[in-house]
Design an enzyme around this catalytic site. Structure first.
Site, PDB file in Angstrom:
ATOM      1  N   ARG A   1      75.061  18.846  25.344  1.00 24.87           N
ATOM      2  CA  ARG A   1      74.786  20.236  24.994  1.00 24.87           C
ATOM      3  C   ARG A   1      73.881  20.231  23.778  1.00 24.87           C
ATOM      4  O   ARG A   1      74.113  19.512  22.814  1.00 24.87           O
ATOM      5  CB  ARG A   1      76.091  20.964  24.688  1.00 24.87           C
ATOM      6  CG  ARG A   1      75.907  22.431  24.352  1.00 24.87           C
ATOM      7  CD  ARG A   1      77.222  23.103  23.993  1.00 24.87           C
ATOM      8  NE  ARG A   1      78.027  23.374  25.171  1.00 24.87           N
ATOM      9  CZ  ARG A   1      79.271  22.945  25.342  1.00 24.87           C
ATOM     10  NH1 ARG A   1      79.839  22.207  24.424  1.00 24.87           N
ATOM     11  NH2 ARG A   1      79.937  23.246  26.429  1.00 24.87           N
TER      12      ARG A   1
ATOM     13  N   GLY B   1      69.465  23.662  25.710  1.00 29.51           N
ATOM     14  CA  GLY B   1      70.161  23.833  26.977  1.00 29.51           C
ATOM     15  C   GLY B   1      71.218  22.778  27.204  1.00 29.51           C
ATOM     16  O   GLY B   1      71.297  21.773  26.496  1.00 29.51           O
TER      17      GLY B   1
ATOM     18  N   VAL C   1      73.099  19.846  29.626  1.00 27.78           N
ATOM     19  CA  VAL C   1      72.663  18.798  30.542  1.00 27.78           C
ATOM     20  C   VAL C   1      73.846  18.380  31.400  1.00 27.78           C
ATOM     21  O   VAL C   1      74.951  18.133  30.887  1.00 27.78           O
ATOM     22  CB  VAL C   1      72.093  17.583  29.789  1.00 27.78           C
ATOM     23  CG1 VAL C   1      71.625  16.517  30.771  1.00 27.78           C
ATOM     24  CG2 VAL C   1      70.937  18.009  28.895  1.00 27.78           C
TER      25      VAL C   1
ATOM     26  N   LYS D   1      68.865  19.679  33.326  1.00 24.25           N
ATOM     27  CA  LYS D   1      68.925  20.517  32.134  1.00 24.25           C
ATOM     28  C   LYS D   1      68.932  21.972  32.578  1.00 24.25           C
ATOM     29  O   LYS D   1      68.046  22.416  33.316  1.00 24.25           O
ATOM     30  CB  LYS D   1      67.736  20.250  31.222  1.00 24.25           C
ATOM     31  CG  LYS D   1      67.783  21.068  29.925  1.00 24.25           C
ATOM     32  CD  LYS D   1      66.504  20.950  29.112  1.00 24.25           C
ATOM     33  CE  LYS D   1      66.387  19.606  28.449  1.00 24.25           C
ATOM     34  NZ  LYS D   1      65.220  19.566  27.521  1.00 24.25           N
TER      35      LYS D   1
ATOM     36  N   ASP E   1      58.575  15.210  18.718  1.00 19.96           N
ATOM     37  CA  ASP E   1      59.991  15.040  18.387  1.00 19.96           C
ATOM     38  C   ASP E   1      60.461  13.650  18.795  1.00 19.96           C
ATOM     39  O   ASP E   1      61.502  13.487  19.420  1.00 19.96           O
ATOM     40  CB  ASP E   1      60.832  16.119  19.073  1.00 19.96           C
ATOM     41  CG  ASP E   1      62.208  16.291  18.410  1.00 19.96           C
ATOM     42  OD1 ASP E   1      62.382  15.789  17.276  1.00 19.96           O
ATOM     43  OD2 ASP E   1      63.095  16.902  19.014  1.00 19.96           O
TER      44      ASP E   1
END
Length: 968
Positions: free
Chosen positions: A669, A673, A675, A689, A802
């Site tokens: 989580r 979202g 998963v 997802k 990221d």
């Protein structure tokens, strides 16, 4: 006859004419522009016309007989290739200057036909190949080949036929490594010798002392070892001596004091030691740079009397004692950096006496006393850094408002007083670091007028009063640290307007009131710490939309329900010390009552209705399942609304996916979202997802009043970004996206399932396992290749934004996949390197340029990947308590680069001793990736190459296998 053949015929004809008649100079010159073009304005060739005399051409000079003696087209924006046969057909040519252009191709041996040349400049071009043997250039006095693009073995032997050379400049070329060329030592008329960055190795020969006419000697950026020879003292005419970035050892030789004409001396980045006493006689020094060595002892007091010195750089040595009191008093002093020594005493007061000083850097010493008041009027200062000393007293008032200063760094001293309203005049100030002092009083409201501020750290002081309510006017602010003070009152509502802010820490103050809901709309907020205050009220649901790597709201007076989306393992401990909070899922908190104000009877009735609703849903679900199995029931309206976009050949239907989106299949989580793990009928596993976007349209209409709008918009944006990025990617080290399934209510992304979770799990959590070094190494190489593909495998680079160990997933064979492209961006190529203006990422992995510029590119991904490499080598998280306040793994690694023992101590203890050297090789790559300046970081293509060269030794593997089997 072809166009090329005609041109060649004309050139050969002209050469024959020139050779036979001696009067073909006009034709020769008019032929040169056929292979050379100029983009200069005005174009020098516009004057080269058949009806004019060659002596009137731009760049041409003639002797009294009208013969061309000089061809000078330097700095004329030339491109193309030089026909040296043609040029050297000019029979009287003595001077050829083509430097500072973009000329290419080879320098042919025909250059040797210019036998009358006394001046040759081909430097600062883009030639290729090696420089030819040219023994016929016996008249040559000036030879400039520096930065010309040449490579291969340089013909040092040709220098024997050039005994009259006065200037020899061949540096900044990729020549084959060679010892110091002894042929140079016979050029007794040399006054200019530039051999920097041309692969010279070994020692400086004592014979250098023979070149007594030398004015300039530059040997920097080579691999020169050993000591500086005593004979250097014979070069008494030296004006400049450049020896930086070599491997020189030992002390300054006794003869150095003889170089009394020396003005510029740079021996930085070596392994030199001893004291600086030999330099106390060099009274004409203008610039002295000796940083990153092992010098000890005091700075000679005579430096304070040097009347020309404007630049002094001695940082990172072992110097002790005081700085000369009169340093910089006599001339327009510009720069001093003596940081990272053990200096004592006071800061010299007169370095800005002439009003030209730009940088004062004395951090990390033991300097004491007050900051001299003279610097409050030094309007030219751009950097003022005195942190980590023993300074006391109040900061001179005007210092806060210097108009050109971009960093004020006073951290870790014993300074007192307050920040004055003068700071409103500091229009260029980008970074204000005053943590760990004894400052007090209010933080003035005028700080919001310092419009360039990007980072503020006033932590660990005695500030009181309210935080400036207008702080939201600082539109470039990316980091705000005010923790461990005595601030009171409300958290400024305007902080929600700081759209560039990624890091907020207000812990351990006396702040009260509620958490502003506007914080949830900050697009790049990554770390939020409001712990140990008196904050009350509920936790805004809007915080659910943030992608926080750190959230700490502990030890406050918060009440109400902890938002469901924040009730995840990553935030364990984030809400402790708030007895008024409740949760439906966190067992350490009391369970929330749905309607605490209702009567017992009403609650009982609601429970009954809820049970009936659950039973009804179960029955409907069972019926739906039976109908599907027997194919006797039409699909529901909701099922009909699903839109499937496949990106690969699918072996499943959307029904199989939809039926598996249920709590028992939940495996993760996050802010973007939930998963789920899906097992298909054929046994294949998938990861899905699930991103809800219910009522997005309604929320957009209610922009001004709906606090959760940011979450909706963000998830929609992330979904689009991830689909756009992953749908076209085909690489073994990037996670596979099979399809997207969307409806009005929610969106699904269906990926391959990676059973071994993330690299973060395997290194740091309860799921961690002892990864052997070879596995870690192959994870590093595989992940690097995935990022290389993103950066270089497309016409337009894909910036991930990221990169972190939790976004590197591992398959059943521990092979890595780059995942989570919710923040990815395809860079637009428009004639240069474009970049993204949206700051994103995760605390601990974010590149430092996010702190001072919006413009970031793929080098920011390289920085984040360097942090991942450090995790693999050290086993440490990016942020650990042992690193110290406001420090991360990059700071920690940097602080350990002192001795071999301290470097080896960083390697994870679970890695066997025989692999530690291999681990250090990877750590070296990590250090290059995390360079502070983006342009110093390698591209991912180079990172892959460096990692491949660091492959663990196969012999070591064989030894270990034998040892384990008892046969070694």
């Amino acid at each position: 006859m072809s166009e090329t053949s005609i041109s060649l015929f004309l050139v050969l004809s002209l050469l024959n004419v020139a050779a036979s008649t001696g009067n073909g100079e006009l034709e020769i010159l008019l032929s040169l522009p056929q292979t050379i073009q100029s983009s200069a304005t005005p174009n020098p060739f516009s004057s080269w016309i058949p009806t004019a005399s060659p002596c009137d051409f731009v760049g041409i000079k003639c002797d009294k007989n009208g013969s061309v003696t000089e061809l000078d087209l330097s700095r004329q924006w030339l491109a193309g290739m030089v026909n040296f046969s043609l040029v050297c057909a000019l029979p009287s040519l003595e001077r050829l200057a083509l430097g500072f252009n973009s000329l290419g191709g080879a320098v042919s041996a025909n250059l040797g036909r210019c036998s009358k040349l006394w001046y040759l400049d081909l430097g600062n071009n883009r030639f290729s190949g090696s420089f030819p043997e040219v023994p016929s250039l016996v008249a040559l006095q000036y030879l400039y080949l520096n930065k010309s693009g040449l490579s291969g073995a340089f013909p040092w032997g040709s220098l024997r036929s050039m005994p009259n050379l006065v200037a020899l400049s061949v540096g900044d070329n990729r020549f084959e490594p060679s010892p110091f060329p002894l042929e140079v030592l016979d050029l007794l008329d040399l006054n200019w010798l530039y051999l920097s960055n041309c692969s010279i190795q070994g020692r400086i020969p004592p014979g250098i002392g023979r070149l007594t006419k030398l004015v300039n000697l530059e040997l920097s950026a080579n691999n020169i070892t050993g000591e500086i020879p005593n004979e250097i003292g014979n070069l008494t005419s030296l004006w400049q001596l450049e020896l930086y970035r070599n491997s020189l050892t030992g002390k300054f030789p006794p003869g150095m004091r003889n170089l009394t004409k020396l003005e510029n001396f740079d021996a930085s980045r070596n392994n030199l030691q001893g004291d600086l006493s030999e330099l106390s006689y060099l009274t004409n020094l203008v610039t002295l740079q000796l940083f990153l060595n092992n010098f000890s002892g005091g700075i000679p007091p005579e430096f304070g009397n040097f009347r020309k010195l404007v630049n002094l750089s001695l940082y990172t040595n072992q110097l002790t004692g005081p700085l000369p009191e009169m340093l910089g008093s006599w001339t327009e002093f510009i720069y001093i950096d003596v940081s990272e020594n053990s200096l004592t005493g006071r800061i010299p007061p007169n370095m800005c006496k002439k009003g030209k000083m730009k940088e004062l850097l004395v951090l990390q010493n033991n300097l004491s006393g007050e900051i001299p008041a003279t610097y409050a009027n030094c309007s030219t200062l751009t950097r003022f850094r005195v942190s980590k000393n023993l300074l006391i007293g109040a900061v001179p008032r005007g210092l806060w408002g210097l108009p050109n200063v971009n960093i004020i760094d006073l951290e870790k001293n014993q300074l007192e007083g307050g920040v004055t309203s003068d700071i409103q005049n500091a229009k260029s100030l980008g970074q204000l670091f005053i943590a760990n002092n004894k400052f007090s009083g209010d933080l003035p409201e005028e700080i919001s007028k310092a419009e360039s501020l990007a980072a503020i750290d006033v932590s660990n002081n005695g500030f009181t009063g309210r935080l400036p309510q207008s702080i939201g006017e600082l539109k470039k602010l990316s980091s705000l640290h005010v923790e461990n003070n005595m601030f009171l009152g409300l958290i400024p509502e305007s902080l929600g307007s700081c759209n560039s802010i990624s890091d907020v820490n207000m812990a351990n103050n006396s702040l009260s009131g509620g958490i502003p809901a506007s914080l949830g709309s900050l697009p790049v907020l990554n770390s939020l710490n409001l712990s140990d205050n008196m904050i009350s009220g509920s936790i805004p649901v809007s915080l659910s939309s943030l992608r926080l790597s750190l959230l700490d709201l502990s030890n406050n007076r918060l009440t109400g329900q902890i938002p469901q989306s924040l009730s995840i393992q990553a935030y364990n401990g984030s809400f402790a010390g708030n007895p008024g909070l409740c949760s439906y899922t966190i067992s350490s908190f009391r369970q929330c009552s749905s309607h605490p104000g209702m009567s017992k009877g009403i609650r009982t009735l609601l429970v009954c209705f809820s049970l009936l609703a659950v039973l009804l849903c179960i029955c409907l679900g069972f019926c739906s399942y039976q109908n599907k199995r027997e194919k006797k029931c039409e699909r529901s309206l909701k099922e009909d609304s699903w839109d499937v976009k496949s990106f690969r050949v699918l072996s499943f239907t959307e029904d199989e996916i939809l039926e598996s989106i249920k709590p028992e299949n939940l495996i993760g989580r996050g802010a973007s979202g939930n998963v789920y793990r899906v097992v298909l009928v054929n046994g294949k596993e998938l990861a899905v997802k699930h991103i809800w976007n219910t009522n997005c349209n309604n929320q957009k209409k209610a922009r001004a009043t709906t606090p959760i709008l940011g979450a909706c918009e963000k998830r929609s944006w992330e979904f689009d970004a991830e689909v756009e990025t992953l749908s076209s990617i085909r690489h073994v080290n990037v996670v596979k996206l099979y399809c997207s399934i969307t409806s009005d209510d929610s969106s699904l992304l269906v990926y391959e399932y990676l059973p071994n979770g993330s690299l973060w799990d395997r290194l740091h959590t309860s799921r961690k396992i002892d990864l052997d070094w070879e596995t870690r190494y192959h994870i590093a190489v595989g992940a690097a290749k995935g990022l290389e593909y993103l950066h270089h495998g497309y016409e337009k680079p894909v910036l991930h934004r990221d990169v972190k160990s939790s976004n590197i997933l591992l398959d059943e064979f521990m092979k890595p996949r780059i995942a989570d492209f919710g923040l990815a961006k395809i860079l637009i190529v428009n004639g240069g390197k474009d970049s993204t203006h949206v700051i994103a990422g995760t605390h601990g992995y974010i590149a430092p340029e996010y702190g001072y510029t919006y413009k970031v590119n793929e080098k920011s991904d390289v920085y984040s990947f360097g942090v991942v490499l450090m995790e693999l080598v050290t086993g440490k998280r990016p942020i650990e308590a042992e690193f110290g306040d406001n420090k991360d793994i990059v700071n920690w690694v940097s602080s350990k680069l002192k001795t071999r023992e301290s470097v080896l101590s960083m390697v994870d203890s679970r890695i066997p001793e025989v692999f530690k050297d291999d681990a250090i090789k990877v750590l070296t790559v990590a250090i290059r990736c995390t360079a502070t300046l983006p342009n110093l970081r390698p591209a991912m293509r180079s990172v892959v190459h460096m990692l491949e060269e660091a492959e663990p030794c196969k012999l070591v593997r064989i030894i270990i296998e034998k040892d384990e089997n008892g046969r070694g």
